[in-house]
Design an enzyme around this catalytic site. Structure first.
Site, PDB file in Angstrom:
ATOM      1  N   HIS A 105     -14.589   1.388   0.407  1.00  0.00           N
ATOM      2  CA  HIS A 105     -13.866   2.565   0.442  1.00  0.00           C
ATOM      3  C   HIS A 105     -14.979   3.735   1.277  1.00  0.00           C
ATOM      4  O   HIS A 105     -16.314   3.489   0.774  1.00  0.00           O
ATOM      5  CB  HIS A 105     -13.936   3.300  -0.806  1.00  0.00           C
ATOM      6  CG  HIS A 105     -12.659   2.594  -1.898  1.00  0.00           C
ATOM      7  ND1 HIS A 105     -12.549   1.585  -1.886  1.00  0.00           N
ATOM      8  CD2 HIS A 105     -11.702   3.455  -2.443  1.00  0.00           C
ATOM      9  CE1 HIS A 105     -11.298   1.329  -2.419  1.00  0.00           C
ATOM     10  NE2 HIS A 105     -10.756   2.577  -3.068  1.00  0.00           N
TER      11      HIS A 105
ATOM     12  N   GLU B 183     -12.971   8.865   2.160  1.00  0.00           N
ATOM     13  CA  GLU B 183     -12.053   9.340   1.508  1.00  0.00           C
ATOM     14  C   GLU B 183     -12.232  10.913   1.076  1.00  0.00           C
ATOM     15  O   GLU B 183     -11.333  11.403   1.778  1.00  0.00           O
ATOM     16  CB  GLU B 183     -11.896   8.577   0.266  1.00  0.00           C
ATOM     17  CG  GLU B 183     -10.854   8.912  -0.869  1.00  0.00           C
ATOM     18  CD  GLU B 183     -10.793   8.164  -2.184  1.00  0.00           C
ATOM     19  OE1 GLU B 183     -11.625   7.632  -2.442  1.00  0.00           O
ATOM     20  OE2 GLU B 183      -9.672   8.444  -2.976  1.00  0.00           O
TER      21      GLU B 183
ATOM     22  N   HIS C 206      -5.620  -0.694  -6.579  1.00  0.00           N
ATOM     23  CA  HIS C 206      -6.548  -1.298  -7.525  1.00  0.00           C
ATOM     24  C   HIS C 206      -5.650  -1.501  -8.650  1.00  0.00           C
ATOM     25  O   HIS C 206      -4.842  -0.658  -9.386  1.00  0.00           O
ATOM     26  CB  HIS C 206      -7.340   0.103  -7.791  1.00  0.00           C
ATOM     27  CG  HIS C 206      -8.305   0.841  -6.978  1.00  0.00           C
ATOM     28  ND1 HIS C 206      -9.617   0.354  -6.948  1.00  0.00           N
ATOM     29  CD2 HIS C 206      -7.930   1.787  -5.690  1.00  0.00           C
ATOM     30  CE1 HIS C 206     -10.004   1.018  -5.707  1.00  0.00           C
ATOM     31  NE2 HIS C 206      -9.013   1.639  -5.077  1.00  0.00           N
TER      32      HIS C 206
ATOM     33  N   HIS D 179      -4.581  -2.298  -0.386  1.00  0.00           N
ATOM     34  CA  HIS D 179      -5.249  -1.481  -1.158  1.00  0.00           C
ATOM     35  C   HIS D 179      -4.708  -0.791  -2.528  1.00  0.00           C
ATOM     36  O   HIS D 179      -3.870   0.020  -2.438  1.00  0.00           O
ATOM     37  CB  HIS D 179      -5.721  -0.146  -0.206  1.00  0.00           C
ATOM     38  CG  HIS D 179      -6.595   1.036  -0.737  1.00  0.00           C
ATOM     39  ND1 HIS D 179      -7.486   1.835  -0.174  1.00  0.00           N
ATOM     40  CD2 HIS D 179      -6.813   1.227  -2.072  1.00  0.00           C
ATOM     41  CE1 HIS D 179      -8.010   2.488  -0.736  1.00  0.00           C
ATOM     42  NE2 HIS D 179      -8.019   2.215  -2.103  1.00  0.00           N
TER      43      HIS D 179
ATOM     44  N   ASP E  56      -2.934   2.692  -3.650  1.00  0.00           N
ATOM     45  CA  ASP E  56      -4.316   2.885  -4.366  1.00  0.00           C
ATOM     46  C   ASP E  56      -3.899   2.702  -5.778  1.00  0.00           C
ATOM     47  O   ASP E  56      -4.512   1.709  -6.455  1.00  0.00           O
ATOM     48  CB  ASP E  56      -4.500   4.512  -3.962  1.00  0.00           C
ATOM     49  CG  ASP E  56      -6.207   4.594  -4.096  1.00  0.00           C
ATOM     50  OD1 ASP E  56      -6.757   3.520  -4.223  1.00  0.00           O
ATOM     51  OD2 ASP E  56      -6.652   5.569  -4.106  1.00  0.00           O
ATOM     52  N   ASP E  57      -3.558   3.588  -6.729  1.00  0.00           N
ATOM     53  CA  ASP E  57      -3.700   3.730  -7.944  1.00  0.00           C
ATOM     54  C   ASP E  57      -2.114   4.266  -8.314  1.00  0.00           C
ATOM     55  O   ASP E  57      -1.949   5.312  -8.894  1.00  0.00           O
ATOM     56  CB  ASP E  57      -4.455   4.641  -8.694  1.00  0.00           C
ATOM     57  CG  ASP E  57      -5.969   4.240  -8.361  1.00  0.00           C
ATOM     58  OD1 ASP E  57      -6.230   2.988  -8.737  1.00  0.00           O
ATOM     59  OD2 ASP E  57      -6.424   4.709  -7.397  1.00  0.00           O
TER      60      ASP E  57
END
Ligand code: ADE
Ligand code: ZN
Length: 344
Positions: free
Chosen positions: A203, A206, A26, A24, A284-285
């Site tokens: 997703h 969340e 991005h 996961h 994630d980011d």
């Protein structure tokens, strides 16, 4: 496997050293402010921030949407195939340093095609970086995400644009603002992707309610849930996720920075694992949330008191949940076992 006890002061080293998969990430969320400014200069794109420090100081998020607004603005500097390559290459160098040996990268084509950047530019640049990642000891693959704040029709158009590159994509996902954009809006496009033999993830849970996880499973027929931390509010759902070994790609530092949990000590990763769910740790980011894979592992373990058994389980879950062959999984798990065997 039979685990030797690991002293708590040695645990961070084991967490850093152990081989792991990231499921996961991005890739647009790995764009560091320095690279955003370098690409803006290279491409003559004007940014609404004076410098790197000013941009970084805007990274004070209150929820998912407050982050997404800045994240989509940051991606506006990506114009050429080389830009997409450079972004992914920078991520792979960080991942290799964190002993990530397999990575499945999300990308958001609609963020780029809406600005006139072609699907071909995006996919070819990212794919070339995935091929070159092999030299760093990382197997890598691409998952194309549909933006859930956009329409079903736009998702179908995006799928159509991606068909010439079908063989460069292993699956599709669903991301962007969750609340108010439930999975059922994309049931038909996911059904079409399933017919095409693509893997499916979304997703869910969340910020959104457990119902979105149920519909992602039952209507979209996804194989993994991205985040999923809100499942803990629904005991029947917890039992379903545990029974079916549905992997959750949990992102602790993301949840902290987007105020899903007030602090890491209250994060429910340990609760999910202890309930028998196939949870994994992911970044994630990472450029926006202050940490790559090993930061997520070490900070979450320090805050929640998880131990070497949890570490082994998380890494093993990440390999079992990857979209890889049984032979690849076996070899990844052998590498994990060897790391734990030799650690002293
Ligand atoms: N796009 C990038 N990061 C995201 C996240 N954490 N949730 C939903 N969409 C995203
Ligand atoms: Zn995400």
């Amino acid at each position: 496997m039979n685990l030797k006890p690991v002293a708590s002061d040695r645990l961070p080293e084991l967490l850093r050293l152990m081989p792991k998969a990231e499921l996961h990430i991005h890739i647009e969320g790995s764009l560091e402010p320095e690279l955003i400014f370098a690409l803006a200069k290279r491409n003559g794109v004007a940014l609404p921030y004076a410098n790197v420090e000013a941009l970084r100081s805007a990274y004070a998020f209150t929820n998912l949407q407050s982050f997404l607004d800045i994240y989509y603005a940051g991606a506006s500097v990506l114009l050429t195939e080389q830009d997409f390559y450079d972004m992914a290459r920078a991520y792979f160098l960080k991942a290799a340093a964190d002993h990530v040996v397999h990575a499945e990268l999300f990308f958001d084509p609609q963020t780029h095609t809406a600005r006139g950047v072609g699907m071909e530019t995006v996919v070819k640049g990212l794919h070339r970086a995935c091929v070159d990642a092999q030299e760093l000891g990382i197997s890598a693959a691409l998952i194309m995400c549909f933006l859930r704040h956009l329409s079903e029709e736009e998702a179908f158009e995006t799928l159509e644009q991606a068909l010439p590159y079908r063989d460069l994509i292993i699956g599709v996902g669903l991301d962007s603002g969750e609340v108010g954009n439930p999975p059922e809006k994309f049931a038909r496009v996911f059904a079409r992707c399933r017919e095409l033999g693509l893997h499916l993830v979304a997703h869910a849970g969340e910020e959104g309610p457990p119902e979105y996880i149920w519909t992602a499973l039952d209507l979209l027929k996804v194989e993994r849930i991205d985040h999923g931390v809100q499942a803990a509010k629904d005991s029947a759902l917890m039992q379903r996720l545990a029974k079916d070994r549905v992997a959750l790609t949990v992102c602790p530092l993301s949840n902290l920075k987007l105020c899903v949990f007030p602090d890491l000590a209250q994060h429910n990763l340990r609760q999910l694992l202890d309930a028998g769910l196939a949870a994994t740790v992911n970044s994630d980011d990472p450029a926006y949330f202050g940490g790559y894979m090993n930061d997520n592992f070490t900070q979450t373990f320090a805050a929640t008191g998880m131990d070497a058994q949890h570490a082994y389980t998380l890494a093993r879950n990440s390999f079992e949940a990857g979209f890889t062959s049984e032979a690849e999984k076996r070899s990844q798990i052998e590498g994990l076992d060897a790391c734990f065997e030799s650690f002293r």
